[in-house]
Design an enzyme around this catalytic site. Structure first.
Site, PDB file in Angstrom:
ATOM      1  N   ALA A  77      41.308  25.310  30.972  1.00 48.38           N
ATOM      2  CA  ALA A  77      40.876  24.136  30.008  1.00 48.38           C
ATOM      3  C   ALA A  77      39.416  23.386  30.465  1.00 48.38           C
ATOM      4  CB  ALA A  77      41.738  23.241  29.426  1.00 48.38           C
ATOM      5  N   GLY A 117      50.430  26.401  35.772  1.00 49.23           N
ATOM      6  CA  GLY A 117      50.350  24.801  35.935  1.00 49.23           C
ATOM      7  C   GLY A 117      49.227  24.382  35.606  1.00 49.23           C
ATOM      8  N   GLY A 118      49.381  22.884  35.087  1.00 46.02           N
ATOM      9  CA  GLY A 118      48.468  22.106  34.541  1.00 46.02           C
ATOM     10  C   GLY A 118      47.765  22.608  33.552  1.00 46.02           C
ATOM     11  N   ASP A 119      46.424  22.941  33.565  1.00 51.44           N
ATOM     12  CA  ASP A 119      45.618  23.437  32.417  1.00 51.44           C
ATOM     13  C   ASP A 119      45.288  24.750  32.578  1.00 51.44           C
ATOM     14  OD1 ASP A 119      43.903  22.641  34.321  1.00 51.44           O
ATOM     15  OD2 ASP A 119      42.325  21.947  33.060  1.00 51.44           O
ATOM     16  N   GLU A 120      46.063  25.633  33.411  1.00 54.07           N
ATOM     17  CA  GLU A 120      45.822  26.892  33.976  1.00 54.07           C
ATOM     18  C   GLU A 120      46.656  27.956  33.386  1.00 54.07           C
ATOM     19  OE1 GLU A 120      44.323  25.094  38.324  1.00 54.07           O
ATOM     20  OE2 GLU A 120      46.148  26.578  38.283  1.00 54.07           O
TER      21      GLU A 120
END
Length: 224
Positions: A77, A117-120
């Site tokens: 993102a 993880g996160g925006d991945e």
């Protein structure tokens, strides 16, 4: 009179035995269902519903082993931190959930779709060579569609996309394909287009299958 009561008594005893026997079986069934739900929950990311890293990796490797025309797609993102900082974490969560829903809809039920993880995010799916360009363009359009928050506010979002395929990279190893797809993603960062990896992308240094130097790679403990 006795002869009439005895069969009834025997029937009642059998019914009691069956009922008594069924109680522990019912208890085990409830336990098994609860255990199954717990296992499924552990395989899924609670926010997005996507597969967690280990579950995604296992499914992705099965797909690579079983199917010929397969693509590994990496998605980040864009400017996600700005959304969190400007609108708050609840808005950020809504954006992530929306991205996940779009990835799932695009990839279909047979694909492996995971949140790394996160925006991945990562996707492994069957994708014939003749349809790669069209399908990846479709994904980019879907990921660039604005998200409406619970309060009605509309947030413009975007995502960077990189893809790698065994026929181009010359390998069916998930780690190598993810590394190439991630390097291709970086080449096209903020460009508004998906980038298909070349053999050059496969030689980019990596940490645990991701491009060396990207945030978080220094602390990852195992390959995805």
């Amino acid at each position: 009179m006795d002869s009439v009561l005895r069969p009834r008594a025997r029937f009642g005893q059998r019914a009691l035995l069956l009922t008594t026997a069924a109680v522990p079986l019912t208890g085990w069934a409830v336990h098994a269902i609860a255990l199954h739900k717990k296992i499924v929950a552990n395989r899924r990311d609670p926010l997005t519903g996507l597969l967690r890293r280990d579950a995604y990796t296992a499914r992705a490797r099965r797909l690579l082993a079983r199917h010929g025309d397969v693509a590994v797609v990496m998605v980040d993102a864009d400017r996600f931190k700005e959304v969190n900082d400007r609108l708050g974490h609840a808005a950020g969560d809504t954006v992530l959930a929306s991205v996940a829903a779009r990835l799932t809809a695009w990839a279909g039920p047979r694909a492996a779709v995971g949140r790394l993880g996160g925006d991945e995010f990562a996707v492994v799916l069957e994708l014939p060579a003749a349809r790669r360009a069209v399908r990846l363009e479709q994904l980019v359009r879907m990921l660039h569609t604005p998200v409406t928050l619970d309060d009605g506010q509309v947030v413009n979002i975007a995502a960077s996309v990189g893809a790698a395929t065994p026929d181009v990279i010359g390998a069916r190893d998930l780690t190598r394909l993810q590394r190439a797809a991630d390097a291709a993603l970086y080449d096209g960062k903020h460009s508004g287009r998906a980038v298909l990896a070349t053999t050059a992308h496969a030689t980019v240094p990596s940490v645990n299958g991701r491009r060396a130097g990207r945030p978080g790679t220094a602390v990852w403990g195992r390959a995805a």
